[in-house]
Write an enzyme that holds these catalytic residues in place. Structure first.
Site, mmCIF file in Angstrom:
data_model
loop_
_atom_site.group_PDB
_atom_site.id
_atom_site.type_symbol
_atom_site.label_atom_id
_atom_site.label_comp_id
_atom_site.label_asym_id
_atom_site.label_seq_id
_atom_site.Cartn_x
_atom_site.Cartn_y
_atom_site.Cartn_z
ATOM 1 N N LYS A 35 0.832 -1.205 0.000
ATOM 2 C CA LYS A 35 0.000 0.000 0.000
ATOM 3 C C LYS A 35 0.869 1.257 0.000
ATOM 4 O O LYS A 35 0.620 2.201 -0.756
ATOM 5 C CB LYS A 35 -0.925 0.022 1.223
ATOM 6 C CG LYS A 35 -1.816 1.263 1.303
ATOM 7 C CD LYS A 35 -2.578 1.349 2.607
ATOM 8 C CE LYS A 35 -3.672 0.308 2.673
ATOM 9 N NZ LYS A 35 -4.502 0.466 3.906
ATOM 10 N N CYS A 263 -19.612 2.228 8.109
ATOM 11 C CA CYS A 263 -19.887 2.849 9.404
ATOM 12 C C CYS A 263 -21.189 2.392 10.054
ATOM 13 O O CYS A 263 -21.178 1.808 11.132
ATOM 14 C CB CYS A 263 -19.900 4.371 9.258
ATOM 15 S SG CYS A 263 -18.293 5.083 8.844
ATOM 16 N N LYS A 324 -23.176 3.203 -1.794
ATOM 17 C CA LYS A 324 -23.576 4.565 -2.139
ATOM 18 C C LYS A 324 -22.738 5.009 -3.332
ATOM 19 O O LYS A 324 -21.755 4.349 -3.689
ATOM 20 C CB LYS A 324 -23.379 5.515 -0.950
ATOM 21 C CG LYS A 324 -21.925 5.684 -0.537
ATOM 22 C CD LYS A 324 -21.769 6.638 0.643
ATOM 23 C CE LYS A 324 -22.089 8.058 0.264
ATOM 24 N NZ LYS A 324 -21.776 9.010 1.355
ATOM 25 N N ARG A 331 -18.711 -2.783 1.444
ATOM 26 C CA ARG A 331 -18.980 -3.311 2.781
ATOM 27 C C ARG A 331 -20.453 -3.158 3.157
ATOM 28 O O ARG A 331 -20.990 -2.059 3.191
ATOM 29 C CB ARG A 331 -18.085 -2.620 3.813
ATOM 30 C CG ARG A 331 -16.640 -3.082 3.769
ATOM 31 C CD ARG A 331 -15.746 -2.312 4.699
ATOM 32 N NE ARG A 331 -15.469 -0.963 4.198
ATOM 33 C CZ ARG A 331 -14.639 -0.097 4.785
ATOM 34 N NH1 ARG A 331 -14.027 -0.442 5.905
ATOM 35 N NH2 ARG A 331 -14.431 1.095 4.262
#
Length: 433
Positions: A35, A263, A324, A331
């Protein structure tokens, strides 16, 4: 000021890049060497609009850097942010704090005196106490402070949210640590962004309470949508009518297939577990979690019903897979449960998403990914719109209809007007209308 961000995922990378853009010297740290190597090449590990340009600008200016070495990164820092993941723990739903505590153990041996350790990760109430205990146990004579500073970043709009926040919450009773945090956020404070100081435990709870309340609004309007369908009312009118009351507000009152993402699902569950552990049940949140889980599969059944109740062997095209728009995050996306419901019923599922297909393919290997919305609709008996990407807001409905073998359009985001879809030849099904 000099800042280190432990964790270069969604929160850490966005926060670090924005702090650097304010003029601070920031190093983002991550144990994942691949990463960090990609970040050095300006390859972002996530899709977030504008992030690659923001990172490059600040790297080129010498304000932002990346490292795998925590000890070197935190030397001379005024503040060190812990921004590692806190996923739901398998088996019991509690937040998995192993990464947070591992970071605390490493920081205990590396930070300089008068460093502020900031928990940016979403953590249950009392986590800051444990982080402080871990550091103090390892370095009992070290002068430091542990502060809670929850993030309120929406995926797809994170940079704007960071630079123009509704509020900045800082949980600490240590005055010198509060002064450091004032300096860290000074550019925003000068623009009159509210800086709210609380106790550490209150700050930790604010994050969970905020997400639980927003999840409740989403679930409430979804249930009103179901009632609207039974009563012949229009949920969009109901939403506007109640949203104009400034005690309620219009945000998060859009009926759809349920909430998902990184979240709301894990944070509502973690709040439930915390409440249960302290024998203080939060019945409203319990109902929200249950209703949202049920809704996702119900939306799959809604598509099946629109096709007459039997979809075995039928092709269904799905538009949008991420939870979204403007993210590649899959997730707890509603599409996962919807796809599984359709597959269980024997349907053949093709799908398109502007950014999420690579991630979706890992989770939904039986779905055939298409290179466009029209390709997903080709020879389909029904098309269902799952995620309200801008790319789907002005589709050529006649072209879409012509590509299909059937004529059913299920709009789970209420993007289109019934009269427009009827003019294109569709049998149109929406939510709560």
């Amino acid at each position: 000021m000099k800042i280190a961000m432990i964790g270069s995922g969604y929160v850490g990378l966005v926060s670090g890049a924005c702090f650097a853009d304010f003029g601070h010297e920031v190093v983002c740290v991550d144990k994942d060497e691949s990463k960090i190597a990609r970040l050095h090449a300006n390859i972002m590990p996530i899709y977030e609009p504008g992030l690659d340009a923001l990172v490059k600008t600040n790297v080129d200016a010498g304000r932002l850097s990346f490292s795998t070495n925590v000890t070197e990164a935190v030397k001379g820092c005024d503040a060190v942010f812990i921004a590692v993941g806190t996923p739901s723990r398998r088996g019991d739903g509690h937040a998995d704090l192993s990464y947070v505590y591992a970071a605390a153990e490493e920081l205990a041996r590396a930070i300089d005196p008068r460093t502020v350790v900031v928990t940016k990760s979403t953590v249950p109430v009392g986590t800051g106490d444990e982080v402080e205990r871990i550091i103090r146990e390892t370095s009992p004579d070290l002068d430091f402070a542990v502060v809670s500073n929850p993030e309120f970043l929406r995926e797809g709009a994170a940079i704007g949210d960071f630079k123009r926040p509704d509020r900045i919450v800082v949980g600490s009773d240590v005055e010198w640590a509060r002064d450091v945090m004032r300096a860290v956020y000074r550019p925003l404070f000068l623009n009159e962004s509210p800086l709210l100081f609380t106790s550490r435990r209150s700050s930790e709870l604010i994050k969970y309470a905020a997400n639980a309340f927003l999840a409740t609004k989403i679930t409430f309007i979804n249930e009103m949508a179901d009632l609207c369908e039974k009563l012949g009312a229009n949920v969009q009118d109901v939403s506007r009518g109640i949203g104009l009351d400034n005690r309620i507000g219009s945000k998060f009152l859009h009926a759809g297939p349920g909430y998902g993402g990184s979240c709301f699902p894990k944070d509502t569950l973690a709040l439930l577990k915390t409440a249960q552990d302290h024998e203080t049940p939060v019945r409203v949140v319990e109902a929200v979690v249950q209703a949202n889980d049920l809704r996702k599969r119900a939306m799959g059944r809604k598509i099946i019903t629109a096709l007459g109740g039997d979809v075995r062997g039928l092709k269904i095209g799905l538009l949008g897979l991420t939870f979204k728009p403007n993210t590649d995050d899959m997730r707890d996306a509603p599409s996962i449960a919807i796809v599984q419901t359709l597959l269980d019923a024997g349907a053949i599922v093709h799908a398109h998403d502007p950014e999420g297909m690579e991630e979706a393919a890992k989770i939904l290997p039986e779905v055939i990914m298409a290179d466009s919305a029209y390709s997903a609709a080709q020879d389909a008996h029904a098309v269902a719109l799952i995620t309200e990407w801008d790319a789907y807001r002005a589709l050529d409905l006649k072209k879409l209809h012509a590509a299909m073998a059937g004529d059913v359009l299920v709009d789970l985001r209420n993007i289109y007007r019934p009269e427009d879809t009827a003019a294109a030849g569709f049998k149109y099904v929406s939510v709560g209308r």
